[in-house]
Write an enzyme that holds these catalytic residues in place. Structure first.
Site, PDB file in Angstrom:
ATOM      1  N   HIS A  54       0.854  -1.175   0.000  1.00 38.54           N
ATOM      2  CA  HIS A  54       0.000   0.000   0.000  1.00 38.54           C
ATOM      3  C   HIS A  54       0.894   1.231   0.000  1.00 38.54           C
ATOM      4  O   HIS A  54       2.058   1.183   0.415  1.00 38.54           O
ATOM      5  CB  HIS A  54      -0.897   0.024   1.233  1.00 38.54           C
ATOM      6  CG  HIS A  54      -1.973  -1.013   1.214  1.00 38.54           C
ATOM      7  ND1 HIS A  54      -3.076  -0.944   2.042  1.00 38.54           N
ATOM      8  CD2 HIS A  54      -2.139  -2.140   0.484  1.00 38.54           C
ATOM      9  CE1 HIS A  54      -3.866  -1.980   1.820  1.00 38.54           C
ATOM     10  NE2 HIS A  54      -3.315  -2.727   0.879  1.00 38.54           N
ATOM     11  N   GLU A  56       1.062   3.800   1.919  1.00 32.88           N
ATOM     12  CA  GLU A  56       1.613   4.152   3.222  1.00 32.88           C
ATOM     13  C   GLU A  56       2.794   3.268   3.598  1.00 32.88           C
ATOM     14  O   GLU A  56       3.812   3.758   4.097  1.00 32.88           O
ATOM     15  CB  GLU A  56       0.542   4.018   4.315  1.00 32.88           C
ATOM     16  CG  GLU A  56      -0.679   4.876   4.098  1.00 32.88           C
ATOM     17  CD  GLU A  56      -1.821   4.186   3.359  1.00 32.88           C
ATOM     18  OE1 GLU A  56      -2.983   4.485   3.676  1.00 32.88           O
ATOM     19  OE2 GLU A  56      -1.549   3.358   2.462  1.00 32.88           O
ATOM     20  N   CYS A  84      -6.032   2.064   5.913  1.00 28.48           N
ATOM     21  CA  CYS A  84      -6.698   0.851   6.385  1.00 28.48           C
ATOM     22  C   CYS A  84      -6.070   0.454   7.728  1.00 28.48           C
ATOM     23  O   CYS A  84      -5.088   1.059   8.175  1.00 28.48           O
ATOM     24  CB  CYS A  84      -6.538  -0.273   5.356  1.00 28.48           C
ATOM     25  SG  CYS A  84      -4.842  -0.899   5.200  1.00 28.48           S
ATOM     26  N   CYS A  87      -2.282  -0.415   7.475  1.00 32.32           N
ATOM     27  CA  CYS A  87      -1.424   0.765   7.336  1.00 32.32           C
ATOM     28  C   CYS A  87      -1.432   1.602   8.602  1.00 32.32           C
ATOM     29  O   CYS A  87      -0.395   2.125   9.014  1.00 32.32           O
ATOM     30  CB  CYS A  87      -1.846   1.582   6.125  1.00 32.32           C
ATOM     31  SG  CYS A  87      -1.528   0.714   4.569  1.00 32.32           S
TER      32      CYS A  87
END
Length: 152
Positions: A54, A56, A84, A87
């Site tokens: 992701h 992040e 999410c 993360c």
């Protein structure tokens, strides 16, 4: 000095890189306490065959390498979409001081919309959170991406 909106625009630029790769368009930027960019990332789980890739996580990895430290004290992460829970957990473990995000994620956000890990007092670190920065622009990136997917 750059504003939160300026840094969010840089995160939007990262998100657009993801969109060009047909990845969900989420982008992230991390700055240190001197306002220097130390990490960037955009979603790449499909292209990297990595469920943790992701925006992040990739930005956190880059920042940690640049600081030569897994603790990212006194840093701010800018993300186009509310992180999410995976993360958000990584942001907490890295000891990021502040999270700024654009669009809320009511179906899976980990910073207040669905879960609120950022301010959960049971955890040993809390992250100051500001949301809604360029929310119109950041939410439209996501909406348009999925609208285009459905029309194909």
């Amino acid at each position: 000095m750059k504003t939160d909106a300026d840094y969010m625009q840089l995160a939007i630029n990262e998100a657009q890189k993801a969109a060009l790769m047909d990845e969900v368009p989420v982008g992230a930027i991390i700055i240190d306490d001197m306002n220097k960019i130390i990490g960037t990332g955009y979603n790449q789980p499909i292209s990297l065959n990595d469920p943790t890739a992701h925006a992040e996580i990739l930005a956190l990895r880059m920042a940690a390498q640049n600081l030569n430290n897994y603790r990212l004290l006194n840093t701010t992460i800018y993300v186009t979409l509310e992180p999410c829970i995976m993360c958000m957990s990584a942001i907490i473990h890295a000891r990021v001081k502040r999270l700024v995000f654009g669009a809320k994620d009511p179906k899976g956000g980990g910073a207040g919309s669905f879960y609120d890990l950022a301010s959960d007092k049971r955890l040993n670190h809390n992250v100051k959170t500001d949301s809604g920065i360029l929310s119109y622009e950041t939410s439209n990136i996501i909406k348009n991406f999925f609208k285009n997917k459905r029309s194909k």
